[in-house]
Scaffold this motif. Structure first.
Motif, short mmCIF file in Angstrom:
data_model
loop_
_atom_site.label_atom_id
_atom_site.label_comp_id
_atom_site.label_asym_id
_atom_site.label_seq_id
_atom_site.Cartn_x
_atom_site.Cartn_y
_atom_site.Cartn_z
N SER A 1 -2.76 4.71 4.87
CA SER A 1 -3.10 4.02 3.63
C SER A 1 -4.40 4.51 3.01
O SER A 1 -4.75 4.12 1.90
CB SER A 1 -3.21 2.51 3.90
N GLU B 1 4.39 -2.34 4.97
CA GLU B 1 3.52 -1.88 3.88
C GLU B 1 4.32 -1.22 2.76
O GLU B 1 3.75 -0.68 1.82
CB GLU B 1 2.47 -0.91 4.41
N LEU C 1 0.79 -1.22 0.00
CA LEU C 1 0.00 0.00 0.00
C LEU C 1 0.83 1.28 0.00
O LEU C 1 0.48 2.27 -0.63
CB LEU C 1 -0.93 0.00 1.23
N LEU C 2 1.93 1.29 0.74
CA LEU C 2 2.73 2.51 0.91
C LEU C 2 4.10 2.37 0.24
O LEU C 2 5.06 2.99 0.67
CB LEU C 2 2.90 2.81 2.40
#
Length: 209
Positions: free
Chosen positions: A205, A28, A2-3
Motif C-alpha cells: 500500500s 484492501e 487502498l489496493l
C-alpha cells in the motif's frame, strides 16, 4: 480501499502465511490470484475471500518450472489486464530437508545444504522475472520479497537461502529502478503470520502499484 482493483499474484497461497496475506490483500480491494501445489488448501482460502465479498482464484503451479510460471502469469495478465503485485511466500527449500542443527558439519551432505539455497534462488528469480516482464511494460508494479532476519549460530540451509534471496532482491531493485517497478523486502516471521501479512500489505500500500 487502498489496493482497489490491483491484481496480486501470491505464490504459496495455500500456506499459512500465503493464506493470511491473500485475505488481507483482498480486504484492501486487491484481486487475488493464488498459485501453489495444493489446490485443496488454496481452495479454502479462495472460498473465504469470496464469502467475504472479494475476488480470488487459484491455480496449481510449480514455482521451479519457468515455463509453468511464465505461462501462468501471461494468462493472469491477459485475463485481468495487469500484474500489479507479485510475492513468493513459499518457504525457501521446503522441498528439501534442512540441515539438522544437531548434525555435525562432517556428517552433512552437500545436497542438504545447497538444494534449499538453489531452489529458493531459482523460484524467486523465476517468479520475479515473470512479473517484471509485464510490470516493465506497464511502468508500474511491486515485487514483494519476504526476508527472514534470523541468523542461527549453527549450520542452517534456510537462513543461507534467505540471505541469497535478500541479495537477489537488492539486485532486482537496482535493475528495475528506472522502469517504475518497485522491489521491496519485508521482514518475515513464520511464527507470526498475521504480523508478517500486515507488513506485506503495508508495503504493498506504500505508493502506487
Amino acid at each position: 480501499m487502498l489496493l482497489d482493483g490491483a491484481n496480486a499474484v501470491i505464490y504459496g497461497g495455500g500456506g499459512v502465511l500465503g493464506g493470511r496475506l491473500a485475505l488481507a490483500l483482498a480486504r484492501e480491494g486487491a484481486r487475488v490470484h493464488l498459485a501453489g501445489r495444493s489446490r485443496e488448501r488454496m481452495g479454502v482460502v479462495v472460498d473465504a475471500i469470496r464469502e467475504d465479498g472479494g475476488y480470488a482464484e487459484a491455480a496449481v503451479i510449480d514455482v521451479l518450472d519457468e515455463v509453468d510460471v511464465d505461462e501462468y502469469v501471461d494468462v493472469v495478465a491477459a485475463c485481468s489486464g495487469s500484474i500489479d503485485i507479485s510475492v513468493d511466500v513459499i518457504v525457501p527449500g521446503a522441498r528439501a530437508a534442512s540441515v539438522d542443527a544437531r548434525r555435525r558439519l562432517d556428517r552433512t551432505e552437500v545436497a542438504d545444504l545447497e538444494r534449499p539455497v538453489l531452489d529458493a534462488l531459482r523460484a524467486h528469480f523465476i517468479t520475479a522475472r515473470a512479473a517484471a516482464r509485464h510490470m516493465v511494460c506497464q511502468h508500474s508494479g511491486l515485487i514483494l520479497v519476504p526476508r527472514c532476519d534470523t541468523a542461527p549460530a549453527h549450520l542452517d540451509a534456510l537462513s543461507l537461502a534467505s540471505a541469497v534471496i535478500d541479495r537477489l532482491a537488492a539486485q532486482l531493485a537496482t535493475e528495475l529502478a528506472s522502469t517504475g517497478v518497485r522491489v521491496a523486502t519485508v521482514a518475515a516471521d513464520l511464527g507470526s503470520p498475521d504480523d508478517t501479512a500486515s507488513r506485506l500489505v503495508a508495503a504493498a500500500s506504500d505508493g502506487d502499484t
